[in-house]
Motif scaffolding. Structure first.
Motif, PDB file in Angstrom:
ATOM      1  N   VAL A 163       0.839  -1.197   0.000  1.00  0.00           N
ATOM      2  CA  VAL A 163       0.000   0.000   0.000  1.00  0.00           C
ATOM      3  C   VAL A 163       0.872   1.244   0.000  1.00  0.00           C
ATOM      4  O   VAL A 163       0.587   2.213  -0.719  1.00  0.00           O
ATOM      5  CB  VAL A 163      -0.969  -0.010   1.209  1.00  0.00           C
ATOM      6  CG1 VAL A 163      -1.654   1.339   1.373  1.00  0.00           C
ATOM      7  CG2 VAL A 163      -1.998  -1.110   1.047  1.00  0.00           C
ATOM      8  N   SER A 164       1.955   1.215   0.753  1.00  0.00           N
ATOM      9  CA  SER A 164       2.876   2.351   0.789  1.00  0.00           C
ATOM     10  C   SER A 164       3.472   2.609  -0.590  1.00  0.00           C
ATOM     11  O   SER A 164       3.575   3.767  -1.027  1.00  0.00           O
ATOM     12  CB  SER A 164       3.985   2.088   1.810  1.00  0.00           C
ATOM     13  OG  SER A 164       4.896   3.156   1.843  1.00  0.00           O
ATOM     14  N   ASP A 165       3.853   1.521  -1.278  1.00  0.00           N
ATOM     15  CA  ASP A 165       4.376   1.672  -2.638  1.00  0.00           C
ATOM     16  C   ASP A 165       3.330   2.293  -3.557  1.00  0.00           C
ATOM     17  O   ASP A 165       3.638   3.193  -4.341  1.00  0.00           O
ATOM     18  CB  ASP A 165       4.820   0.318  -3.204  1.00  0.00           C
ATOM     19  CG  ASP A 165       6.083  -0.219  -2.539  1.00  0.00           C
ATOM     20  OD1 ASP A 165       6.770   0.553  -1.828  1.00  0.00           O
ATOM     21  OD2 ASP A 165       6.361  -1.427  -2.707  1.00  0.00           O
ATOM     22  N   LEU A 166       2.096   1.813  -3.464  1.00  0.00           N
ATOM     23  CA  LEU A 166       1.019   2.365  -4.292  1.00  0.00           C
ATOM     24  C   LEU A 166       0.738   3.823  -3.947  1.00  0.00           C
ATOM     25  O   LEU A 166       0.458   4.629  -4.836  1.00  0.00           O
ATOM     26  CB  LEU A 166      -0.261   1.551  -4.128  1.00  0.00           C
ATOM     27  CG  LEU A 166      -0.342   0.260  -4.918  1.00  0.00           C
ATOM     28  CD1 LEU A 166      -1.594  -0.529  -4.519  1.00  0.00           C
ATOM     29  CD2 LEU A 166      -0.356   0.549  -6.408  1.00  0.00           C
ATOM     30  N   THR A 167       0.822   4.151  -2.671  1.00  0.00           N
ATOM     31  CA  THR A 167       0.555   5.514  -2.227  1.00  0.00           C
ATOM     32  C   THR A 167       1.534   6.492  -2.862  1.00  0.00           C
ATOM     33  O   THR A 167       1.171   7.628  -3.173  1.00  0.00           O
ATOM     34  CB  THR A 167       0.615   5.610  -0.687  1.00  0.00           C
ATOM     35  OG1 THR A 167      -0.350   4.712  -0.141  1.00  0.00           O
ATOM     36  CG2 THR A 167       0.322   6.999  -0.186  1.00  0.00           C
ATOM     37  N   SER A 168       2.762   6.060  -3.080  1.00  0.00           N
ATOM     38  CA  SER A 168       3.719   6.952  -3.737  1.00  0.00           C
ATOM     39  C   SER A 168       3.643   6.855  -5.258  1.00  0.00           C
ATOM     40  O   SER A 168       3.967   7.805  -5.962  1.00  0.00           O
ATOM     41  CB  SER A 168       5.142   6.664  -3.250  1.00  0.00           C
ATOM     42  OG  SER A 168       5.539   5.362  -3.601  1.00  0.00           O
ATOM     43  N   THR A 169       3.205   5.719  -5.781  1.00  0.00           N
ATOM     44  CA  THR A 169       3.152   5.512  -7.231  1.00  0.00           C
ATOM     45  C   THR A 169       1.925   6.163  -7.880  1.00  0.00           C
ATOM     46  O   THR A 169       2.034   6.736  -8.970  1.00  0.00           O
ATOM     47  CB  THR A 169       3.154   4.004  -7.552  1.00  0.00           C
ATOM     48  OG1 THR A 169       4.324   3.419  -6.980  1.00  0.00           O
ATOM     49  CG2 THR A 169       3.128   3.741  -9.029  1.00  0.00           C
ATOM     50  N   ILE A 170       0.787   6.073  -7.244  1.00  0.00           N
ATOM     51  CA  ILE A 170      -0.465   6.560  -7.841  1.00  0.00           C
ATOM     52  C   ILE A 170      -0.408   8.054  -8.185  1.00  0.00           C
ATOM     53  O   ILE A 170      -0.791   8.431  -9.296  1.00  0.00           O
ATOM     54  CB  ILE A 170      -1.679   6.217  -6.940  1.00  0.00           C
ATOM     55  CG1 ILE A 170      -1.887   4.695  -6.889  1.00  0.00           C
ATOM     56  CG2 ILE A 170      -2.931   6.931  -7.387  1.00  0.00           C
ATOM     57  CD1 ILE A 170      -2.231   4.058  -8.223  1.00  0.00           C
ATOM     58  N   PRO A 171       0.070   8.938  -7.305  1.00  0.00           N
ATOM     59  CA  PRO A 171       0.136  10.356  -7.699  1.00  0.00           C
ATOM     60  C   PRO A 171       1.076  10.586  -8.892  1.00  0.00           C
ATOM     61  O   PRO A 171       0.784  11.409  -9.766  1.00  0.00           O
ATOM     62  CB  PRO A 171       0.668  11.057  -6.452  1.00  0.00           C
ATOM     63  CG  PRO A 171       0.290  10.162  -5.326  1.00  0.00           C
ATOM     64  CD  PRO A 171       0.388   8.771  -5.879  1.00  0.00           C
ATOM     65  N   GLN A 172       2.187   9.843  -8.938  1.00  0.00           N
ATOM     66  CA  GLN A 172       3.107   9.972 -10.074  1.00  0.00           C
ATOM     67  C   GLN A 172       2.429   9.513 -11.362  1.00  0.00           C
ATOM     68  O   GLN A 172       2.556  10.156 -12.408  1.00  0.00           O
ATOM     69  CB  GLN A 172       4.375   9.144  -9.836  1.00  0.00           C
ATOM     70  CG  GLN A 172       5.225   9.647  -8.699  1.00  0.00           C
ATOM     71  CD  GLN A 172       6.351   8.679  -8.342  1.00  0.00           C
ATOM     72  OE1 GLN A 172       6.473   7.602  -8.913  1.00  0.00           O
ATOM     73  NE2 GLN A 172       7.173   9.076  -7.381  1.00  0.00           N
ATOM     74  N   LEU A 173       1.712   8.408 -11.270  1.00  0.00           N
ATOM     75  CA  LEU A 173       0.997   7.881 -12.429  1.00  0.00           C
ATOM     76  C   LEU A 173      -0.073   8.868 -12.896  1.00  0.00           C
ATOM     77  O   LEU A 173      -0.228   9.118 -14.097  1.00  0.00           O
ATOM     78  CB  LEU A 173       0.378   6.527 -12.095  1.00  0.00           C
ATOM     79  CG  LEU A 173      -0.405   5.831 -13.200  1.00  0.00           C
ATOM     80  CD1 LEU A 173       0.465   5.614 -14.432  1.00  0.00           C
ATOM     81  CD2 LEU A 173      -0.961   4.519 -12.682  1.00  0.00           C
ATOM     82  N   ARG A 174      -0.784   9.434 -11.943  1.00  0.00           N
ATOM     83  CA  ARG A 174      -1.813  10.419 -12.300  1.00  0.00           C
ATOM     84  C   ARG A 174      -1.186  11.605 -13.032  1.00  0.00           C
ATOM     85  O   ARG A 174      -1.704  12.068 -14.055  1.00  0.00           O
ATOM     86  CB  ARG A 174      -2.541  10.894 -11.046  1.00  0.00           C
ATOM     87  CG  ARG A 174      -3.614  11.915 -11.365  1.00  0.00           C
ATOM     88  CD  ARG A 174      -4.320  12.404 -10.136  1.00  0.00           C
ATOM     89  NE  ARG A 174      -5.376  13.319 -10.506  1.00  0.00           N
ATOM     90  CZ  ARG A 174      -5.781  14.322  -9.767  1.00  0.00           C
ATOM     91  NH1 ARG A 174      -5.245  14.525  -8.585  1.00  0.00           N
ATOM     92  NH2 ARG A 174      -6.743  15.114 -10.180  1.00  0.00           N
ATOM     93  N   GLY A 175      -0.079  12.103 -12.512  1.00  0.00           N
ATOM     94  CA  GLY A 175       0.612  13.226 -13.152  1.00  0.00           C
ATOM     95  C   GLY A 175       1.057  12.882 -14.563  1.00  0.00           C
ATOM     96  O   GLY A 175       0.907  13.690 -15.497  1.00  0.00           O
ATOM     97  N   ALA A 176       1.601  11.678 -14.732  1.00  0.00           N
ATOM     98  CA  ALA A 176       2.045  11.251 -16.064  1.00  0.00           C
ATOM     99  C   ALA A 176       0.864  11.143 -17.018  1.00  0.00           C
ATOM    100  O   ALA A 176       0.964  11.542 -18.194  1.00  0.00           O
ATOM    101  CB  ALA A 176       2.779   9.915 -15.972  1.00  0.00           C
ATOM    102  N   LEU A 177      -0.257  10.630 -16.545  1.00  0.00           N
ATOM    103  CA  LEU A 177      -1.453  10.524 -17.392  1.00  0.00           C
ATOM    104  C   LEU A 177      -2.009  11.897 -17.744  1.00  0.00           C
ATOM    105  O   LEU A 177      -2.458  12.128 -18.867  1.00  0.00           O
ATOM    106  CB  LEU A 177      -2.511   9.664 -16.702  1.00  0.00           C
ATOM    107  CG  LEU A 177      -2.172   8.176 -16.587  1.00  0.00           C
ATOM    108  CD1 LEU A 177      -3.171   7.473 -15.687  1.00  0.00           C
ATOM    109  CD2 LEU A 177      -2.117   7.526 -17.968  1.00  0.00           C
ATOM    110  N   GLU A 178      -1.973  12.813 -16.777  1.00  0.00           N
ATOM    111  CA  GLU A 178      -2.438  14.179 -17.055  1.00  0.00           C
ATOM    112  C   GLU A 178      -1.534  14.852 -18.086  1.00  0.00           C
ATOM    113  O   GLU A 178      -2.021  15.530 -19.006  1.00  0.00           O
ATOM    114  CB  GLU A 178      -2.477  15.008 -15.770  1.00  0.00           C
ATOM    115  CG  GLU A 178      -3.603  14.633 -14.843  1.00  0.00           C
ATOM    116  CD  GLU A 178      -3.560  15.352 -13.495  1.00  0.00           C
ATOM    117  OE1 GLU A 178      -4.617  15.385 -12.836  1.00  0.00           O
ATOM    118  OE2 GLU A 178      -2.485  15.862 -13.098  1.00  0.00           O
ATOM    119  N   ASP A 179      -0.219  14.641 -17.954  1.00  0.00           N
ATOM    120  CA  ASP A 179       0.715  15.212 -18.933  1.00  0.00           C
ATOM    121  C   ASP A 179       0.468  14.628 -20.318  1.00  0.00           C
ATOM    122  O   ASP A 179       0.469  15.348 -21.323  1.00  0.00           O
ATOM    123  CB  ASP A 179       2.165  14.962 -18.522  1.00  0.00           C
ATOM    124  CG  ASP A 179       2.578  15.779 -17.303  1.00  0.00           C
ATOM    125  OD1 ASP A 179       1.837  16.716 -16.923  1.00  0.00           O
ATOM    126  OD2 ASP A 179       3.650  15.461 -16.728  1.00  0.00           O
TER     127      ASP A 179
END
Length: 147
Positions: free
Chosen positions: A111-127
């Motif tokens: 869960v900790s890994d996902l907690t840091s990965t999800i915002p990065q993934l969201r940013g990449a998808l928004e870009d």
């Protein structure tokens, strides 16, 4: 000497009972420190990150490791002293609680890994979505109209 032997046997029996009680109490305390099934299943959040943060908090094992360590310590003492008539149930209970603690800790790490990965993934998808919306944008972000 017979009286002394009887007293020693009686004291040893008492000590063995107390050790068993200590192991059982420590195991109970460890189990009580673990999150409940509802704590990790029922999540109230507005978004994925909120759900992950709530889940991360719910996966806190509290003092379970300390209580498990106490149970193992008293169990080991009792086993080495050959104080338990039948300790298979205690060994099994220790293994069960230890497996639960390990599973919860592993889930917490995921869960900790996902907690840091999800915002990065969201940013990449928004870009990526922004780049798709402006097909004339080149690699440095400028458009041909600016040139």
């Amino acid at each position: 000497m017979s009286q002394s032997t009887l007293d020693d046997d009686e004291l040893f029996g008492e000590a063995a009972s107390e050790m068993r009680e200590d192991v059982e109490e420590s195991l109970d305390a460890a189990r009580e420190s673990l999150p409940s099934a509802d704590d990790i299943w029922d999540v109230d959040a507005d978004n994925t990150l909120g759900a992950l943060n709530t889940l991360s908090s719910a996966l806190d094992i509290g003092d379970a490791e300390e209580h498990l360590r106490d149970a193992k310590k008293w169990y080991t003492m009792g086993e080495r002293a050959d104080a338990f008539e039948d300790a298979d149930d205690l060994a099994e209970a220790i293994e069960d609680v230890e497996a639960l603690v390990e599973d919860i800790e592993a889930a917490g790490e995921q869960v900790s890994d996902l907690t840091s990965t999800i915002p990065q993934l969201r940013g990449a998808l928004e870009d990526a979505a922004a780049d798709d919306a402006d097909p004339e944008a080149d690699a440095d972000g400028s458009t041909e109209a600016e040139a």
